[in-house]
Design a protein around this motif. Structure first.
Motif, mmCIF file in Angstrom:
data_model
loop_
_atom_site.group_PDB
_atom_site.id
_atom_site.type_symbol
_atom_site.label_atom_id
_atom_site.label_comp_id
_atom_site.label_asym_id
_atom_site.label_seq_id
_atom_site.Cartn_x
_atom_site.Cartn_y
_atom_site.Cartn_z
ATOM 1 N N ASP A 239 -5.225 -6.749 -6.819
ATOM 2 C CA ASP A 239 -6.174 -8.163 -7.501
ATOM 3 C C ASP A 239 -4.996 -8.794 -8.272
ATOM 4 O O ASP A 239 -4.994 -8.738 -9.485
ATOM 5 N N GLY A 240 -3.788 -9.085 -8.259
ATOM 6 C CA GLY A 240 -2.915 -9.244 -9.544
ATOM 7 C C GLY A 240 -1.459 -8.266 -9.039
ATOM 8 O O GLY A 240 -1.029 -8.289 -7.620
ATOM 9 N N ASP A 241 -0.639 -8.405 -9.927
ATOM 10 C CA ASP A 241 0.861 -8.386 -10.095
ATOM 11 C C ASP A 241 0.892 -7.103 -9.941
ATOM 12 O O ASP A 241 2.123 -6.510 -10.258
ATOM 13 N N GLN A 242 0.106 -6.028 -10.740
ATOM 14 C CA GLN A 242 0.141 -4.450 -11.586
ATOM 15 C C GLN A 242 1.148 -3.615 -10.234
ATOM 16 O O GLN A 242 -0.024 -4.527 -9.443
ATOM 17 N N PRO A 243 1.862 -3.090 -10.681
ATOM 18 C CA PRO A 243 2.156 -1.994 -9.998
ATOM 19 C C PRO A 243 0.846 -0.817 -10.111
ATOM 20 O O PRO A 243 0.247 -0.981 -10.529
ATOM 21 N N GLY A 244 0.456 0.000 -8.749
ATOM 22 C CA GLY A 244 -1.113 0.048 -7.946
ATOM 23 C C GLY A 244 -1.063 0.627 -7.037
ATOM 24 O O GLY A 244 0.327 0.659 -5.972
ATOM 25 N N PHE A 245 -2.037 1.105 -6.378
ATOM 26 C CA PHE A 245 -1.991 1.225 -4.966
ATOM 27 C C PHE A 245 -3.243 0.788 -4.607
ATOM 28 O O PHE A 245 -4.628 1.085 -5.382
ATOM 29 N N VAL A 246 -4.175 0.922 -3.541
ATOM 30 C CA VAL A 246 -5.568 0.073 -2.380
ATOM 31 C C VAL A 246 -5.021 1.217 -0.764
ATOM 32 O O VAL A 246 -4.247 1.455 -0.342
ATOM 33 N N THR A 247 -6.390 1.723 -1.109
ATOM 34 C CA THR A 247 -7.035 2.222 0.522
ATOM 35 C C THR A 247 -8.206 1.598 0.781
ATOM 36 O O THR A 247 -8.841 0.854 0.621
ATOM 37 N N ALA A 248 -7.890 1.713 2.444
ATOM 38 C CA ALA A 248 -9.078 0.897 2.625
ATOM 39 C C ALA A 248 -9.290 2.094 4.375
ATOM 40 O O ALA A 248 -7.862 2.607 4.499
ATOM 41 N N VAL A 249 -10.056 1.922 5.006
ATOM 42 C CA VAL A 249 -10.676 3.148 6.367
ATOM 43 C C VAL A 249 -9.950 1.768 6.994
ATOM 44 O O VAL A 249 -10.903 1.402 7.421
#
Length: 284
Positions: A239-249
């Motif tokens: 939720d934004g423009d910062q570097p990172g990661f997100v996961t989902a099944v």
């Protein structure tokens, strides 16, 4: 295993291929550590530079590309699928491919896709883009076989051309991918609705890693890496423009369920198109 964990890696790439690789490798390793089996990076993962001359100073052929070589090694080491959303790859004719690569857990290239639609636009805020001046457009959509699901490949601006994704869905794709470097202006207006629309109309998962923030070359990208399920629900987002990661099944059976509930693909029909003719009065 009938389900798997997907990850979107969000980057803020600049002009240094080495710095970009360090950023992406760190986040790929974090995503793998969090249980991801399939990890996607954004458009222009290896370098993000607007100047044509500066771009050509930094890129090479696929065989010589530092990011390709390193991603192959990481995929093999971590035993994960890495989808380099796209890389700038120098072609023999002197143009550049905006190329997505799917790399297997054995470190081999399983699929290549060159972005079909070039972002040649003039935006209301004064931004002007002419991708066709540098990049050679692709001419073929394709599916890649993951162990769990068939995946369609696309890049960024392709999201605005729904025929690509309908074709992929007809061919059996249950996962559609649109890694991107969406401008902030267009992203704020259209990013979420386009991703959700492609998912809903095709009854498919959508996974789209994005660039985000103010980049070294002055451009701003929207971020909001996104994953959407076949019913159009957002199941993962940065939720934004910062570097990172997100996961989902990702659960492939949800694709079949969505397509049974709304069988739009099965109900599709060919049709003719024409201009209306003015009705003429028939004399008595």
């Amino acid at each position: 295993m009938s389900e798997f964990t997907a990850a979107c890696v969000q980057l803020r790439c600049g002009k240094s291929v080495v710095a970009n690789l360090e950023q992406s490798e760190g986040l790929i390793r974090e995503a793998a550590g969090a249980g991801a089996h399939y990890i996607q990076t954004p458009e222009m993962t290896n370098v993000l530079v607007r100047s044509r001359d500066e771009l050509f100073e930094r890129i090479g052929s696929e065989d010589a590309d530092l990011t390709v070589a390193r991603f192959k090694a990481i995929a093999d080491e971590l035993k994960v699928w890495i989808h380099a959303g796209s890389l700038a790859i120098l072609l023999p004719d002197g143009k550049v491919a905006n190329r997505g690569l799917l790399i297997s857990p054995e470190g081999r290239i399983a699929a290549r896709y060159d972005k079909i639609h070039m972002f040649d636009v003039d935006l209301p805020n004064g931004e002007s883009w002419r991708e066709s001046a540098t990049y050679e457009p692709g001419s073929k959509t394709l599916l890649a076989d993951l162990p769990w699901i068939k995946m369609g490949m696309a890049v960024c601006y392709d999201v605005r051309f729904p025929a690509i994704f309908r074709t992929q869905a007809r061919m059996g794709a249950g996962l559609l991918t649109m890694p991107a470097a969406f401008t902030r202006q267009t992203g704020e207006a259209h990013w979420h609705v386009l991703q959700r629309a492609r998912a809903i109309e095709n009854g498919a998962y959508v996974v789209s890693a994005a660039q985000g923030g103010l980049h070294e070359d002055g451009r701003e990208t929207y971020g909001h890496s996104l994953m959407v399920d076949p019913w159009g629900r957002v199941i993962g987002e940065i939720d934004g423009d910062q570097p990172g990661f997100v996961t989902a099944v990702i659960r492939p059976e949800e694709v079949a369920k969505a397509r049974q509930r709304i069988p739009a693909i099965a109900n599709e029909r060919d049709f003719a198109a024409s201009h209306a003719q003015e009705e003429r009065e028939i004399p008595a």
